[in-house]
Motif scaffolding. Sequence first.
Motif, PDB file in Angstrom:
ATOM      1  N   ARG A   1      16.228  -9.625 -17.700  1.00 18.91           N
ATOM      2  CA  ARG A   1      15.701  -8.277 -17.886  1.00 18.91           C
ATOM      3  C   ARG A   1      16.801  -7.393 -18.481  1.00 18.91           C
ATOM      4  O   ARG A   1      17.985  -7.732 -18.409  1.00 18.91           O
ATOM      5  N   PRO A   2      16.458  -6.248 -19.104  1.00 20.33           N
ATOM      6  CA  PRO A   2      17.467  -5.352 -19.686  1.00 20.33           C
ATOM      7  C   PRO A   2      18.421  -4.835 -18.612  1.00 20.33           C
ATOM      8  O   PRO A   2      18.026  -4.031 -17.758  1.00 20.33           O
ATOM      9  N   ARG A   3      19.671  -5.285 -18.629  1.00 14.53           N
ATOM     10  CA  ARG A   3      20.574  -4.921 -17.553  1.00 14.53           C
ATOM     11  C   ARG A   3      21.049  -3.475 -17.650  1.00 14.53           C
ATOM     12  O   ARG A   3      21.547  -2.912 -16.672  1.00 14.53           O
ATOM     13  N   GLY A   4      20.855  -2.843 -18.809  1.00 14.97           N
ATOM     14  CA  GLY A   4      21.133  -1.423 -18.892  1.00 14.97           C
ATOM     15  C   GLY A   4      20.172  -0.625 -18.019  1.00 14.97           C
ATOM     16  O   GLY A   4      20.537   0.432 -17.484  1.00 14.97           O
ATOM     17  N   MET A   5      18.962  -1.130 -17.852  1.00 18.79           N
ATOM     18  CA  MET A   5      17.967  -0.481 -17.007  1.00 18.79           C
ATOM     19  C   MET A   5      18.102  -0.882 -15.546  1.00 18.79           C
ATOM     20  O   MET A   5      17.917  -0.066 -14.645  1.00 18.79           O
ATOM     21  N   THR A   6      18.452  -2.167 -15.326  1.00 20.72           N
ATOM     22  CA  THR A   6      18.470  -2.663 -13.950  1.00 20.72           C
ATOM     23  C   THR A   6      19.835  -2.501 -13.284  1.00 20.72           C
ATOM     24  O   THR A   6      19.919  -2.465 -12.050  1.00 20.72           O
ATOM     25  N   GLY A   7      20.903  -2.469 -14.072  1.00 19.46           N
ATOM     26  CA  GLY A   7      22.239  -2.435 -13.494  1.00 19.46           C
ATOM     27  C   GLY A   7      22.682  -3.760 -12.923  1.00 19.46           C
ATOM     28  O   GLY A   7      23.683  -3.822 -12.208  1.00 19.46           O
ATOM     29  N   GLY A   8      21.959  -4.820 -13.251  1.00 18.80           N
ATOM     30  CA  GLY A   8      22.265  -6.136 -12.709  1.00 18.80           C
ATOM     31  C   GLY A   8      23.431  -6.813 -13.397  1.00 18.80           C
ATOM     32  O   GLY A   8      23.956  -6.339 -14.406  1.00 18.80           O
ATOM     33  N   GLU A   9      23.835  -7.954 -12.844  1.00 22.67           N
ATOM     34  CA  GLU A   9      24.915  -8.741 -13.426  1.00 22.67           C
ATOM     35  C   GLU A   9      24.443  -9.398 -14.719  1.00 22.67           C
ATOM     36  O   GLU A   9      23.273  -9.767 -14.847  1.00 22.67           O
ATOM     37  N   PRO A  10      25.336  -9.545 -15.705  1.00 24.01           N
ATOM     38  CA  PRO A  10      24.909 -10.132 -16.979  1.00 24.01           C
ATOM     39  C   PRO A  10      24.577 -11.612 -16.851  1.00 24.01           C
ATOM     40  O   PRO A  10      25.173 -12.342 -16.060  1.00 24.01           O
ATOM     41  N   LEU A  11      23.630 -12.039 -17.652  1.00 24.92           N
ATOM     42  CA  LEU A  11      23.316 -13.452 -17.781  1.00 24.92           C
ATOM     43  C   LEU A  11      24.510 -14.157 -18.412  1.00 24.92           C
ATOM     44  O   LEU A  11      25.089 -13.671 -19.375  1.00 24.92           O
ATOM     45  N   MET A  12      24.907 -15.302 -17.867  1.00 27.20           N
ATOM     46  CA  MET A  12      26.059 -16.039 -18.388  1.00 27.20           C
ATOM     47  C   MET A  12      25.582 -17.229 -19.207  1.00 27.20           C
ATOM     48  O   MET A  12      24.700 -17.982 -18.783  1.00 27.20           O
ATOM     49  N   HIS A  13      26.172 -17.371 -20.386  1.00 29.46           N
ATOM     50  CA  HIS A  13      25.821 -18.464 -21.296  1.00 29.46           C
ATOM     51  C   HIS A  13      26.925 -19.517 -21.296  1.00 29.46           C
ATOM     52  O   HIS A  13      28.114 -19.189 -21.191  1.00 29.46           O
ATOM     53  N   SER A  14      26.528 -20.749 -21.442  1.00 32.34           N
ATOM     54  CA  SER A  14      27.487 -21.852 -21.535  1.00 32.34           C
ATOM     55  C   SER A  14      27.878 -22.045 -22.994  1.00 32.34           C
ATOM     56  O   SER A  14      27.158 -22.667 -23.764  1.00 32.34           O
ATOM     57  N   GLY A  15      29.024 -21.502 -23.367  1.00 32.78           N
ATOM     58  CA  GLY A  15      29.526 -21.694 -24.720  1.00 32.78           C
ATOM     59  C   GLY A  15      29.275 -20.511 -25.643  1.00 32.78           C
ATOM     60  O   GLY A  15      28.294 -19.780 -25.505  1.00 32.78           O
ATOM     61  N   ARG A  16      30.202 -20.335 -26.591  1.00 32.63           N
ATOM     62  CA  ARG A  16      30.101 -19.313 -27.632  1.00 32.63           C
ATOM     63  C   ARG A  16      30.460 -19.971 -28.959  1.00 32.63           C
ATOM     64  O   ARG A  16      31.260 -20.913 -28.994  1.00 32.63           O
ATOM     65  N   TYR A  17      29.935 -19.447 -30.073  1.00 33.56           N
ATOM     66  CA  TYR A  17      30.075 -20.180 -31.334  1.00 33.56           C
ATOM     67  C   TYR A  17      29.989 -19.232 -32.527  1.00 33.56           C
ATOM     68  O   TYR A  17      29.653 -18.045 -32.390  1.00 33.56           O
ATOM     69  N   GLY A  18      30.272 -19.791 -33.702  1.00 31.43           N
ATOM     70  CA  GLY A  18      30.188 -19.009 -34.923  1.00 31.43           C
ATOM     71  C   GLY A  18      30.526 -19.870 -36.138  1.00 31.43           C
ATOM     72  O   GLY A  18      30.832 -21.064 -36.010  1.00 31.43           O
ATOM     73  N   ALA A  19      30.493 -19.249 -37.321  1.00 37.43           N
ATOM     74  CA  ALA A  19      30.774 -19.959 -38.566  1.00 37.43           C
ATOM     75  C   ALA A  19      31.409 -19.003 -39.556  1.00 37.43           C
ATOM     76  O   ALA A  19      31.275 -17.778 -39.443  1.00 37.43           O
ATOM     77  N   TYR A  20      32.082 -19.562 -40.559  1.00 40.70           N
ATOM     78  CA  TYR A  20      32.755 -18.725 -41.545  1.00 40.70           C
ATOM     79  C   TYR A  20      32.872 -19.459 -42.878  1.00 40.70           C
ATOM     80  O   TYR A  20      32.745 -20.684 -42.958  1.00 40.70           O
ATOM     81  N   LEU A  21      33.134 -18.697 -43.921  1.00 38.13           N
ATOM     82  CA  LEU A  21      33.513 -19.246 -45.212  1.00 38.13           C
ATOM     83  C   LEU A  21      34.511 -18.307 -45.864  1.00 38.13           C
ATOM     84  O   LEU A  21      34.515 -17.102 -45.615  1.00 38.13           O
ATOM     85  N   SER A  22      35.360 -18.868 -46.697  1.00 44.39           N
ATOM     86  CA  SER A  22      36.390 -18.098 -47.379  1.00 44.39           C
ATOM     87  C   SER A  22      36.596 -18.679 -48.768  1.00 44.39           C
ATOM     88  O   SER A  22      36.968 -19.851 -48.903  1.00 44.39           O
ATOM     89  N   PHE A  23      36.319 -17.865 -49.792  1.00 46.32           N
ATOM     90  CA  PHE A  23      36.472 -18.284 -51.187  1.00 46.32           C
ATOM     91  C   PHE A  23      37.529 -17.413 -51.852  1.00 46.32           C
ATOM     92  O   PHE A  23      37.492 -16.180 -51.729  1.00 46.32           O
ATOM     93  N   GLN A  24      38.464 -18.042 -52.553  1.00 49.40           N
ATOM     94  CA  GLN A  24      39.499 -17.310 -53.264  1.00 49.40           C
ATOM     95  C   GLN A  24      39.811 -18.060 -54.556  1.00 49.40           C
ATOM     96  O   GLN A  24      40.043 -19.269 -54.532  1.00 49.40           O
ATOM     97  N   GLN A  25      39.820 -17.332 -55.701  1.00 52.41           N
ATOM     98  CA  GLN A  25      40.035 -17.990 -56.980  1.00 52.41           C
ATOM     99  C   GLN A  25      40.754 -17.060 -57.940  1.00 52.41           C
ATOM    100  O   GLN A  25      40.339 -15.919 -58.148  1.00 52.41           O
ATOM    101  N   GLN A  26      41.852 -17.549 -58.534  1.00 53.39           N
ATOM    102  CA  GLN A  26      42.489 -16.800 -59.616  1.00 53.39           C
ATOM    103  C   GLN A  26      41.628 -16.962 -60.861  1.00 53.39           C
ATOM    104  O   GLN A  26      41.246 -18.079 -61.228  1.00 53.39           O
ATOM    105  N   VAL A  27      41.319 -15.860 -61.528  1.00 53.85           N
ATOM    106  CA  VAL A  27      40.375 -15.892 -62.646  1.00 53.85           C
ATOM    107  C   VAL A  27      41.004 -15.499 -63.972  1.00 53.85           C
ATOM    108  O   VAL A  27      40.405 -15.733 -65.028  1.00 53.85           O
ATOM    109  N   THR A  28      42.176 -14.878 -63.969  1.00 50.18           N
ATOM    110  CA  THR A  28      42.871 -14.556 -65.215  1.00 50.18           C
ATOM    111  C   THR A  28      44.353 -14.858 -65.048  1.00 50.18           C
ATOM    112  O   THR A  28      44.844 -15.017 -63.926  1.00 50.18           O
TER     113      THR A  28
END
Length: 430
Positions: A276-303
């Motif tokens: 439930r919305p814990r901002g309304m209830t004031g309850g403890e946050p739900l805990m998730h097993s694991g956190r994740y993400g992704a990225y990319l990085s491109f760099q190129q000399q052009v002149t």
Amino acid sequence: MRGALPAAVFLLCLATSGAHADETAPSPYLLGDWGGLRTRLEERGLAFNFGYGSQVAHNFSGGTDRLTRYADQWLFQATADAQKLWGWKGATLQATVTDRNGRNLGADARIGNSMLLQEIYGRGQTWHLTQLWLNQQLLDGRLQIKLGRLTVGEDFATFSCEFQNLSFCGSQPGNLVGSYWVNWPTSQWAARVKYQATREAYVQLGVYQVNPRYIDDAYARRSGWKLDNPSGTTGALVPVEFGWQPVLGGRPGSYKVGGWYDSSRGADLYEDTHRRPRGMTGGEPLMHSGRYGAYLSFQQQVTGTSEGRGATVFFNAAMADRRTSALDRQFTLGVIYKGPFGRSADAIGFAVGATHSNRRRADFVRENNARTGHKEIAGGGNEYAAELYYNWAPVPGLQVRPNLQYVMHPGGTSANRNAWVAGLKTTIAF
């Protein structure tokens, strides 16, 4: 003493720059080759790097006050070629200690920005053991195994730090999930394996200790420089990256795609344990097993030509787990031109970017304010940043980089006023 530091560094530059220009012009260091000692040590397998960097920032608009703030960092680094020193083939050892000082303009002027206006600030304004590692090459250099105290960003999603705004500096995932993707100057126990499949392509995998104490200011001031292993480890960060580093038309490029998984439990930004919305209830946050993400990085000399004058363009993007990350994505692009006006050591850089604040956290804050009467501000949109700089290199080893930054909707909300910031970034390699 710290207040007199900028003046002392400036006087040192004046005192040494003239003699250095005549004495050892080819050297990239302000103090030259130390009478040949540096070269002799490197030939025997021992290299030193002593540096100083400072960043001044002043806000002409935005925030509640018009302030000027100064932050800096000292660097002391030694690298040992174990083969030259002891006959240990393919091994390199490196140790780095840093010392940070100063104040944060964004916080002191209450600008509300998500990305630091002085990227050199943070992680505890004190001494840090930043690196202490062994890198072993095997299979004729195709396989590398790195062990010790590492920073994640030195190997994964690596990117230069020419700009002063954090949006455009260093390993991007740390800008979003810095609570467990720990960039410079803080290190943790880790291991990284890299395999160079071809001359241009590689794959690498790392395992990094996740311990919130490493980024706690109180711990950093007390023990940040120590080689210890404090209690409180919550899990392991495992990044993986695929890279391609071609030379196209004689001009180098770098293309990286990666992702990460942190085995630590993460608190949900919006839901409580009963979903439930814990901002309304004031309850403890739900805990998730694991956190994740992704990225990319491109760099190129052009002149231009490799290592000479010319323009290099870049694009970086990172996205983090929306359940647990208050900043869930960031996109940046820009260009750096080396050698303007016939000055080969100078450069001009321009970049724009957007950092998105998670709407789920903004909804929690809004509902929590209504329940408790608090007046916290939390954005659910993009903080837009732009920076233009000119890098002036009057003598080898000294770079002076005035810059102008504009931040629109700091913190991802129009409740914070847009900010114009003038900066000056100076780096010295002794």
